[in-house]
Scaffold this motif. Structure first.
Motif, PDB file in Angstrom:
ATOM      1  N   PHE A  42       0.830  -1.203   0.000  1.00  0.00           N
ATOM      2  CA  PHE A  42       0.000   0.000   0.000  1.00  0.00           C
ATOM      3  C   PHE A  42       0.868   1.258   0.000  1.00  0.00           C
ATOM      4  O   PHE A  42       1.969   1.273   0.551  1.00  0.00           O
ATOM      5  N   GLU A  43       0.329   2.321  -0.588  1.00  0.00           N
ATOM      6  CA  GLU A  43       0.985   3.625  -0.588  1.00  0.00           C
ATOM      7  C   GLU A  43       0.556   4.396   0.664  1.00  0.00           C
ATOM      8  O   GLU A  43      -0.551   4.163   1.180  1.00  0.00           O
ATOM      9  N   PRO A  44       1.370   5.340   1.120  1.00  0.00           N
ATOM     10  CA  PRO A  44       1.025   6.098   2.335  1.00  0.00           C
ATOM     11  C   PRO A  44      -0.348   6.770   2.283  1.00  0.00           C
ATOM     12  O   PRO A  44      -1.054   6.801   3.283  1.00  0.00           O
ATOM     13  N   TYR A  45      -0.754   7.275   1.126  1.00  0.00           N
ATOM     14  CA  TYR A  45      -2.062   7.947   1.042  1.00  0.00           C
ATOM     15  C   TYR A  45      -3.227   6.962   1.176  1.00  0.00           C
ATOM     16  O   TYR A  45      -4.370   7.369   1.381  1.00  0.00           O
ATOM     17  N   GLN A  46      -2.969   5.668   1.095  1.00  0.00           N
ATOM     18  CA  GLN A  46      -4.012   4.658   1.173  1.00  0.00           C
ATOM     19  C   GLN A  46      -4.236   4.116   2.589  1.00  0.00           C
ATOM     20  O   GLN A  46      -5.133   3.316   2.799  1.00  0.00           O
ATOM     21  N   VAL A  47      -3.411   4.533   3.540  1.00  0.00           N
ATOM     22  CA  VAL A  47      -3.458   3.945   4.887  1.00  0.00           C
ATOM     23  C   VAL A  47      -3.633   5.042   5.932  1.00  0.00           C
ATOM     24  O   VAL A  47      -2.963   6.079   5.887  1.00  0.00           O
ATOM     25  N   ARG A  48      -4.543   4.796   6.844  1.00  0.00           N
ATOM     26  CA  ARG A  48      -4.658   5.651   8.031  1.00  0.00           C
ATOM     27  C   ARG A  48      -4.614   4.731   9.241  1.00  0.00           C
ATOM     28  O   ARG A  48      -5.486   3.886   9.421  1.00  0.00           O
ATOM     29  N   ALA A  49      -3.608   4.896  10.057  1.00  0.00           N
ATOM     30  CA  ALA A  49      -3.448   4.093  11.265  1.00  0.00           C
ATOM     31  C   ALA A  49      -3.712   5.000  12.463  1.00  0.00           C
ATOM     32  O   ALA A  49      -3.089   6.060  12.594  1.00  0.00           O
ATOM     33  N   VAL A  50      -4.647   4.594  13.306  1.00  0.00           N
ATOM     34  CA  VAL A  50      -4.991   5.406  14.466  1.00  0.00           C
ATOM     35  C   VAL A  50      -4.873   4.594  15.753  1.00  0.00           C
ATOM     36  O   VAL A  50      -5.072   3.385  15.767  1.00  0.00           O
ATOM     37  N   ALA A  51      -4.550   5.299  16.815  1.00  0.00           N
ATOM     38  CA  ALA A  51      -4.512   4.731  18.161  1.00  0.00           C
ATOM     39  C   ALA A  51      -5.530   5.491  18.995  1.00  0.00           C
ATOM     40  O   ALA A  51      -5.782   6.677  18.763  1.00  0.00           O
ATOM     41  N   THR A  52      -6.102   4.803  19.974  1.00  0.00           N
ATOM     42  CA  THR A  52      -7.198   5.399  20.738  1.00  0.00           C
ATOM     43  C   THR A  52      -6.843   5.534  22.220  1.00  0.00           C
ATOM     44  O   THR A  52      -5.733   5.906  22.558  1.00  0.00           O
ATOM     45  N   GLN A  53      -7.770   5.260  23.090  1.00  0.00           N
ATOM     46  CA  GLN A  53      -7.690   5.616  24.503  1.00  0.00           C
ATOM     47  C   GLN A  53      -6.420   5.140  25.220  1.00  0.00           C
ATOM     48  O   GLN A  53      -5.835   5.885  25.987  1.00  0.00           O
ATOM     49  N   THR A  54      -5.987   3.922  24.999  1.00  0.00           N
ATOM     50  CA  THR A  54      -4.802   3.445  25.710  1.00  0.00           C
ATOM     51  C   THR A  54      -3.622   4.362  25.446  1.00  0.00           C
ATOM     52  O   THR A  54      -2.911   4.758  26.375  1.00  0.00           O
ATOM     53  N   LEU A  55      -3.404   4.720  24.202  1.00  0.00           N
ATOM     54  CA  LEU A  55      -2.263   5.590  23.903  1.00  0.00           C
ATOM     55  C   LEU A  55      -2.553   7.054  24.216  1.00  0.00           C
ATOM     56  O   LEU A  55      -1.625   7.832  24.430  1.00  0.00           O
ATOM     57  N   VAL A  80       7.580   6.065  23.418  1.00  0.00           N
ATOM     58  CA  VAL A  80       8.459   4.890  23.346  1.00  0.00           C
ATOM     59  C   VAL A  80       7.796   3.834  22.463  1.00  0.00           C
ATOM     60  O   VAL A  80       8.429   3.260  21.574  1.00  0.00           O
ATOM     61  N   PHE A  81       6.522   3.586  22.711  1.00  0.00           N
ATOM     62  CA  PHE A  81       5.795   2.608  21.904  1.00  0.00           C
ATOM     63  C   PHE A  81       5.691   3.074  20.457  1.00  0.00           C
ATOM     64  O   PHE A  81       5.972   2.316  19.529  1.00  0.00           O
ATOM     65  N   LEU A  82       5.291   4.321  20.247  1.00  0.00           N
ATOM     66  CA  LEU A  82       5.022   4.815  18.894  1.00  0.00           C
ATOM     67  C   LEU A  82       6.275   4.907  18.037  1.00  0.00           C
ATOM     68  O   LEU A  82       6.210   4.668  16.824  1.00  0.00           O
ATOM     69  N   ASP A  83       7.424   5.253  18.622  1.00  0.00           N
ATOM     70  CA  ASP A  83       8.660   5.338  17.831  1.00  0.00           C
ATOM     71  C   ASP A  83       8.929   4.012  17.114  1.00  0.00           C
ATOM     72  O   ASP A  83       9.165   3.980  15.903  1.00  0.00           O
ATOM     73  N   LYS A  84       8.848   2.940  17.856  1.00  0.00           N
ATOM     74  CA  LYS A  84       9.097   1.619  17.263  1.00  0.00           C
ATOM     75  C   LYS A  84       7.898   1.159  16.432  1.00  0.00           C
ATOM     76  O   LYS A  84       8.067   0.561  15.359  1.00  0.00           O
ATOM     77  N   ALA A  85       6.682   1.427  16.893  1.00  0.00           N
ATOM     78  CA  ALA A  85       5.478   0.998  16.183  1.00  0.00           C
ATOM     79  C   ALA A  85       5.410   1.601  14.780  1.00  0.00           C
ATOM     80  O   ALA A  85       5.057   0.910  13.813  1.00  0.00           O
ATOM     81  N   ASN A  86       5.757   2.877  14.648  1.00  0.00           N
ATOM     82  CA  ASN A  86       5.742   3.526  13.336  1.00  0.00           C
ATOM     83  C   ASN A  86       6.735   2.863  12.382  1.00  0.00           C
ATOM     84  O   ASN A  86       6.439   2.673  11.204  1.00  0.00           O
ATOM     85  N   ARG A  87       7.911   2.519  12.903  1.00  0.00           N
ATOM     86  CA  ARG A  87       8.919   1.850  12.061  1.00  0.00           C
ATOM     87  C   ARG A  87       8.434   0.457  11.651  1.00  0.00           C
ATOM     88  O   ARG A  87       8.595   0.051  10.505  1.00  0.00           O
ATOM     89  N   ILE A  88       7.849  -0.282  12.583  1.00  0.00           N
ATOM     90  CA  ILE A  88       7.382  -1.639  12.289  1.00  0.00           C
ATOM     91  C   ILE A  88       6.260  -1.612  11.264  1.00  0.00           C
ATOM     92  O   ILE A  88       6.283  -2.368  10.284  1.00  0.00           O
ATOM     93  N   LEU A  89       5.264  -0.758  11.472  1.00  0.00           N
ATOM     94  CA  LEU A  89       4.104  -0.720  10.579  1.00  0.00           C
ATOM     95  C   LEU A  89       4.461  -0.143   9.215  1.00  0.00           C
ATOM     96  O   LEU A  89       3.911  -0.547   8.203  1.00  0.00           O
ATOM     97  N   GLY A  90       5.374   0.821   9.211  1.00  0.00           N
ATOM     98  CA  GLY A  90       5.752   1.455   7.957  1.00  0.00           C
ATOM     99  C   GLY A  90       4.864   2.625   7.581  1.00  0.00           C
ATOM    100  O   GLY A  90       4.996   3.197   6.503  1.00  0.00           O
ATOM    101  N   PHE A  91       3.959   2.975   8.479  1.00  0.00           N
ATOM    102  CA  PHE A  91       3.051   4.106   8.285  1.00  0.00           C
ATOM    103  C   PHE A  91       2.941   4.843   9.615  1.00  0.00           C
ATOM    104  O   PHE A  91       3.013   4.215  10.675  1.00  0.00           O
ATOM    105  N   PRO A  92       2.724   6.155   9.576  1.00  0.00           N
ATOM    106  CA  PRO A  92       2.576   6.883  10.846  1.00  0.00           C
ATOM    107  C   PRO A  92       1.281   6.497  11.563  1.00  0.00           C
ATOM    108  O   PRO A  92       0.247   6.293  10.931  1.00  0.00           O
ATOM    109  N   ILE A  93       1.376   6.381  12.878  1.00  0.00           N
ATOM    110  CA  ILE A  93       0.213   6.068  13.708  1.00  0.00           C
ATOM    111  C   ILE A  93      -0.189   7.348  14.421  1.00  0.00           C
ATOM    112  O   ILE A  93       0.618   7.953  15.131  1.00  0.00           O
ATOM    113  N   GLU A  94      -1.426   7.745  14.228  1.00  0.00           N
ATOM    114  CA  GLU A  94      -1.964   8.986  14.796  1.00  0.00           C
ATOM    115  C   GLU A  94      -2.770   8.665  16.059  1.00  0.00           C
ATOM    116  O   GLU A  94      -3.674   7.830  16.018  1.00  0.00           O
TER     117      GLU A  94
END
Length: 184
Positions: A60-73, A81-95
């Motif tokens: 998938f291209e970046p414009y095709q993916v929206r990754a979101v995090a909710t209440q826990t984050l 700490v979680f998001l720095d590694k999570a963004n690298r693993i997923l390959g897309f920014p997590i909002e």
């Protein structure tokens, strides 16, 4: 987050059509300590889940993916700490989205599955760490609220041994009323 989910949809004739849905029980919110920091094991569970999702999203291209995090984050003080590694693993920014944006997204998803109606609708989403209430008309969310407190958070706090007692139920009701007043 009680669950992590990956939903892949195609947009056709103004509607989203689900082509794939993957849901994993992670219960990352149960890894928040009393200082609201995610434990290393909770972070590891989340990273492992995101690694599996990343395999599916590889083409998938970046414009095709929206990754979101909710209440826990939203709550986690060490979310960076979680998001720095999570963004690298997923390959897309997590909002990390606000409670109201979470509510809007929930209504947007639900309204795609409902037939048009002249009546307003109430949608309630009881999550692991938050509960959203949305009043909408057709595909438009009119009123959005998100309250801290969900099924997992309440059960861990008031029913830790799994025993259902009248005292525990009373404490839950008092806390819910207090939370409602704080969010008004």
């Amino acid at each position: 987050m009680l669950f992590r989910s990956l939903e892949i949809c195609q947009f056709n004739n103004g509607l989203l059509h689900r082509s794939e849905y993957i849901k994993e029980a992670v219960r990352q919110g149960s890894g928040l300590d009393e200082d609201r920091n995610l434990s290393p094991s909770a972070m590891q569970k989340g990273w492992e889940c995101l690694s599996r999702f990343a395999e599916r999203l590889a083409d998938f291209e970046p414009y095709q993916v929206r990754a979101v995090a909710t209440q826990t984050l939203r709550e986690a003080r060490n979310r960076h700490v979680f998001l720095d590694k999570a963004n690298r693993i997923l390959g897309f920014p997590i909002e990390v989205v606000s409670g109201r944006e979470e509510a809007r997204l929930i209504y947007q998803g639900v309204s795609q599955l409902l037939p048009p109606s002249p009546q307003r609708r109430l949608v309630i989403d009881i999550g692991g760490r938050s509960t959203e209430f949305i009043i909408g008309l057709n595909k438009t969310a009119l009123t959005l609220e998100s309250y801290r407190g969900g099924s997992v958070a309440s059960s861990m706090k008031y029913f830790p041994s799994g025993e259902l007692t009248s005292t525990a139920f009373e404490k839950t009701q008092v806390a819910d009323r207090k939370s409602t007043r704080l969010n008004s």
